[in-house]
Scaffold this motif. Structure first.
Motif, mmCIF file in Angstrom:
data_model
loop_
_atom_site.group_PDB
_atom_site.id
_atom_site.type_symbol
_atom_site.label_atom_id
_atom_site.label_comp_id
_atom_site.label_asym_id
_atom_site.label_seq_id
_atom_site.Cartn_x
_atom_site.Cartn_y
_atom_site.Cartn_z
ATOM 1 N N LEU A 183 57.020 -63.912 -67.067
ATOM 2 C CA LEU A 183 58.266 -64.546 -66.267
ATOM 3 C C LEU A 183 58.416 -63.836 -64.795
ATOM 4 O O LEU A 183 57.770 -62.547 -64.579
ATOM 5 C CB LEU A 183 59.344 -64.329 -67.066
ATOM 6 N N SER A 184 59.007 -64.157 -64.004
ATOM 7 C CA SER A 184 59.533 -63.780 -62.670
ATOM 8 C C SER A 184 58.357 -63.978 -61.671
ATOM 9 O O SER A 184 57.137 -64.537 -61.981
ATOM 10 C CB SER A 184 59.950 -62.415 -62.924
ATOM 11 N N SER A 185 58.482 -63.001 -60.481
ATOM 12 C CA SER A 185 57.651 -63.263 -59.451
ATOM 13 C C SER A 185 57.561 -61.591 -58.630
ATOM 14 O O SER A 185 58.772 -61.065 -58.777
ATOM 15 C CB SER A 185 57.434 -64.286 -58.586
ATOM 16 N N ALA A 186 56.533 -61.228 -58.580
ATOM 17 C CA ALA A 186 56.611 -59.970 -57.387
ATOM 18 C C ALA A 186 55.349 -60.220 -56.100
ATOM 19 O O ALA A 186 54.340 -60.695 -56.710
ATOM 20 C CB ALA A 186 56.324 -58.755 -58.288
ATOM 21 N N THR A 187 55.619 -59.586 -55.296
ATOM 22 C CA THR A 187 54.504 -59.601 -54.187
ATOM 23 C C THR A 187 54.022 -58.079 -54.061
ATOM 24 O O THR A 187 54.830 -56.908 -54.179
ATOM 25 C CB THR A 187 55.254 -59.852 -53.066
ATOM 26 N N LYS A 188 52.680 -57.972 -54.066
ATOM 27 C CA LYS A 188 52.144 -56.654 -54.042
ATOM 28 C C LYS A 188 51.102 -56.545 -52.940
ATOM 29 O O LYS A 188 50.481 -57.621 -52.591
ATOM 30 C CB LYS A 188 51.693 -56.271 -55.288
ATOM 31 N N LYS A 189 50.612 -55.417 -52.391
ATOM 32 C CA LYS A 189 49.805 -55.161 -51.307
ATOM 33 C C LYS A 189 48.512 -55.120 -52.178
ATOM 34 O O LYS A 189 48.271 -54.565 -52.922
ATOM 35 C CB LYS A 189 50.053 -53.877 -50.566
ATOM 36 N N ILE A 190 47.518 -55.934 -51.390
ATOM 37 C CA ILE A 190 46.007 -55.690 -51.718
ATOM 38 C C ILE A 190 45.552 -54.366 -51.015
ATOM 39 O O ILE A 190 45.653 -54.442 -49.632
ATOM 40 C CB ILE A 190 45.418 -57.053 -51.381
ATOM 41 N N ASP A 191 44.802 -53.425 -51.673
ATOM 42 C CA ASP A 191 44.229 -52.203 -50.986
ATOM 43 C C ASP A 191 42.928 -52.734 -50.133
ATOM 44 O O ASP A 191 42.506 -53.711 -50.269
ATOM 45 C CB ASP A 191 44.315 -51.173 -52.003
ATOM 46 N N ALA A 192 42.561 -51.483 -49.688
ATOM 47 C CA ALA A 192 41.524 -51.802 -48.595
ATOM 48 C C ALA A 192 40.026 -52.085 -49.464
ATOM 49 O O ALA A 192 39.128 -52.666 -48.772
ATOM 50 C CB ALA A 192 41.033 -50.496 -47.825
ATOM 51 N N GLY A 249 40.130 -54.250 -52.000
ATOM 52 C CA GLY A 249 40.306 -55.465 -52.694
ATOM 53 C C GLY A 249 41.298 -55.439 -53.893
ATOM 54 O O GLY A 249 41.014 -56.386 -54.771
ATOM 55 N N ARG A 250 41.753 -54.546 -54.232
ATOM 56 C CA ARG A 250 42.284 -54.161 -55.544
ATOM 57 C C ARG A 250 43.944 -54.398 -55.412
ATOM 58 O O ARG A 250 44.486 -54.014 -54.371
ATOM 59 C CB ARG A 250 42.120 -52.837 -56.091
ATOM 60 N N VAL A 251 44.519 -54.700 -56.247
ATOM 61 C CA VAL A 251 46.040 -55.014 -56.292
ATOM 62 C C VAL A 251 46.563 -54.566 -57.785
ATOM 63 O O VAL A 251 45.978 -54.780 -58.783
ATOM 64 C CB VAL A 251 46.369 -56.431 -56.171
ATOM 65 N N SER A 252 47.709 -53.786 -57.621
ATOM 66 C CA SER A 252 48.351 -53.613 -59.054
ATOM 67 C C SER A 252 49.078 -54.526 -59.556
ATOM 68 O O SER A 252 49.844 -55.093 -58.972
ATOM 69 C CB SER A 252 49.490 -52.052 -58.649
ATOM 70 N N VAL A 253 48.655 -54.905 -60.921
ATOM 71 C CA VAL A 253 49.473 -55.959 -61.645
ATOM 72 C C VAL A 253 50.922 -55.501 -62.013
ATOM 73 O O VAL A 253 50.965 -54.317 -62.184
ATOM 74 C CB VAL A 253 48.506 -56.271 -62.616
ATOM 75 N N PRO A 254 51.805 -56.330 -61.599
ATOM 76 C CA PRO A 254 53.244 -55.920 -61.864
ATOM 77 C C PRO A 254 53.317 -55.205 -63.583
ATOM 78 O O PRO A 254 52.892 -55.789 -64.193
ATOM 79 C CB PRO A 254 54.279 -57.229 -61.813
ATOM 80 N N ALA A 255 54.098 -54.185 -63.675
ATOM 81 C CA ALA A 255 54.102 -53.675 -65.003
ATOM 82 C C ALA A 255 54.848 -54.585 -66.099
ATOM 83 O O ALA A 255 54.142 -54.697 -67.200
ATOM 84 C CB ALA A 255 55.134 -52.211 -64.989
ATOM 85 N N VAL A 256 55.572 -55.512 -65.719
ATOM 86 C CA VAL A 256 56.117 -56.296 -66.714
ATOM 87 C C VAL A 256 54.791 -57.356 -67.289
ATOM 88 O O VAL A 256 54.834 -57.767 -68.416
ATOM 89 C CB VAL A 256 57.382 -57.105 -66.171
ATOM 90 N N PHE A 257 53.865 -57.653 -66.381
ATOM 91 C CA PHE A 257 52.894 -58.611 -66.735
ATOM 92 C C PHE A 257 52.048 -57.837 -67.693
ATOM 93 O O PHE A 257 51.562 -58.200 -68.553
ATOM 94 C CB PHE A 257 52.280 -58.977 -65.659
ATOM 95 N N ARG A 258 51.624 -56.376 -67.292
ATOM 96 C CA ARG A 258 50.828 -55.590 -67.999
ATOM 97 C C ARG A 258 51.317 -55.457 -69.421
ATOM 98 O O ARG A 258 50.677 -55.373 -70.405
ATOM 99 C CB ARG A 258 50.350 -54.391 -67.498
ATOM 100 N N THR A 259 52.605 -55.287 -69.578
ATOM 101 C CA THR A 259 53.445 -55.426 -70.725
ATOM 102 C C THR A 259 53.197 -56.542 -71.732
ATOM 103 O O THR A 259 52.824 -56.403 -72.877
ATOM 104 C CB THR A 259 54.999 -55.011 -70.628
ATOM 105 N N VAL A 260 53.405 -57.628 -71.024
ATOM 106 C CA VAL A 260 52.977 -58.903 -71.745
ATOM 107 C C VAL A 260 51.585 -58.858 -72.362
ATOM 108 O O VAL A 260 51.341 -59.209 -73.407
ATOM 109 C CB VAL A 260 53.599 -60.259 -70.974
ATOM 110 N N MET A 261 50.612 -58.581 -71.289
ATOM 111 C CA MET A 261 49.131 -58.712 -71.762
ATOM 112 C C MET A 261 49.123 -57.613 -72.944
ATOM 113 O O MET A 261 48.359 -58.133 -73.869
ATOM 114 C CB MET A 261 48.383 -58.119 -70.766
#
Length: 152
Positions: free
Chosen positions: A5-14, A16-28
């Protein structure tokens, strides 16, 4: 919570990696998802990600079709040819491959968008526009709210 649920915008690092929102990792974690299956969305300019069960669901649907039909071939092209397996690294980051970046038109940021049993990666401005359009469309079709003392 067992849904994305919800949405979040994150920066892609140099790299090409991006941190998956903690709430999504919790669901996973709660769903036991260790490997994600991702595919190019059929309707939106977004990349959809979920557990391997999402691939199973589409393959079951394909299995109900005549294997020589154009519909079976089209579904296979979309699900198999437009998808890949992905894993988070030890720090909860996802690598945004060129395959994902090109399809979703990602630059230096990505919007993570919950879709109940899966989530999507969007270009942030494309997501904002699509969400605004969906809201406006919904409001046009929704009944007018009652004003002070009015009844429906």
């Amino acid at each position: 919570m067992n849904r994305f649920l919800s949405s979040a915008t994150k920066k892609i690092d140099a790299k090409g990696r991006v941190s998956v929102p903690a709430v999504f990792r919790t669901v996973m974690s709660r769903q036991g998802i260790e490997e994600l299956y991702g595919f190019q969305d059929f309707v939106f300019p977004a990349f959809s990600l979920g557990g391997p069960d999402i691939l199973d669901r589409y393959e079951k649907q394909i299995a109900t079709l005549d294997p020589f039909s154009s519909e079976a071939h089209s579904m296979s092209l979309l699900i198999h040819g437009g998808g890949s397996f992905l894993k988070l690294d030890g720090e909860g980051r996802l690598t945004i491959t060129d395959f994902i970046r090109d399809y979703a038109n990602l630059q230096d940021e990505v919007a993570f968008v919950g879709r109940s049993d899966h989530f999507q990666l969007w270009n942030p401005s494309a997501f904002e526009e699509m969400q605004r359009n969906a809201r406006e469309e919904r409001m046009r079709g929704a009944p007018r709210p009652a004003r002070n003392g009015e009844t429906g």
